[in-house]
Write a protein that holds these residues in place. Sequence first.
Motif: not given
Length: 250
Positions: A111-133
């Motif tokens: 997550a810390c290597e991910t751009a601030l304006e990441y694609d929420e519908a793509g892989r980066d968005g999946l990573v962030m949602r998994l982090i929350v879970a």
Amino acid sequence: MLNDPNVEVARAVVGVGNDYPPSFELALHTHRRGQFLHATTGVLAVSTPQGAWVSPPQRAVWIPPGTPHAVRMIGPVSTRSVMIDPAIGQFDRCCRVVGVSPLLSALLAEACETALEYDEAGRDGLVMRLIVAEIERAPVIPLAVPFPSAPALAMRCHAFLEAPSVKSGVDEWADALHLNRRSFTRLFRRETGMSFAEWRQQACLAMALQRLVAGASVTEIALDLGYDSPASFSTMFRRVLGVPPSRYSV
């Protein structure tokens, strides 16, 4: 710094990474978002008007949105954290130390290597949602030292943190506050949510972790805390944290 926690972006979860020198301190401040603060190296000491939390590696501190907090780094500290919008997730309304699984640790680094304006519908968005879970299901670790609001008791608790000892007892505290034993134990639990013995253990453990990372020996810490032997201190430490104190020695 990997991303800035103070930059507002239209994303619910933002990764933030920092590297700090030993003894670096962040003064009291707040964030609009909740902060899941994880150190991959070193130990974090987080304090708020309500208490203190100590977080070694494999642990993290959850800091709710809007909570005034200060952070002290013990040893060189590298943080890999996320800032979470208060509109999402089911999180505690109080600070907590929680366990960080290898999966969650890897996700936070990503997550810390991910751009601030990441694609929420793509892989980066999946990573962030998994982090929350993963954060929602992370186990709470008993590394909290809540502070009471009653002024006289709070003053004694803060003084205890300057020189913690397992020999300090209920009768000694009750006498100092001009209370009988029963009234004191009721007051203490009402003010802190813990029994006196539980709070004393957590306070001693919090101070021990900080001293271990600073280079003090297990024997020195055990004797300073009033334990009869290093072995008895190590037994308590392992029972609460699941690892021996030598794990955190430099």
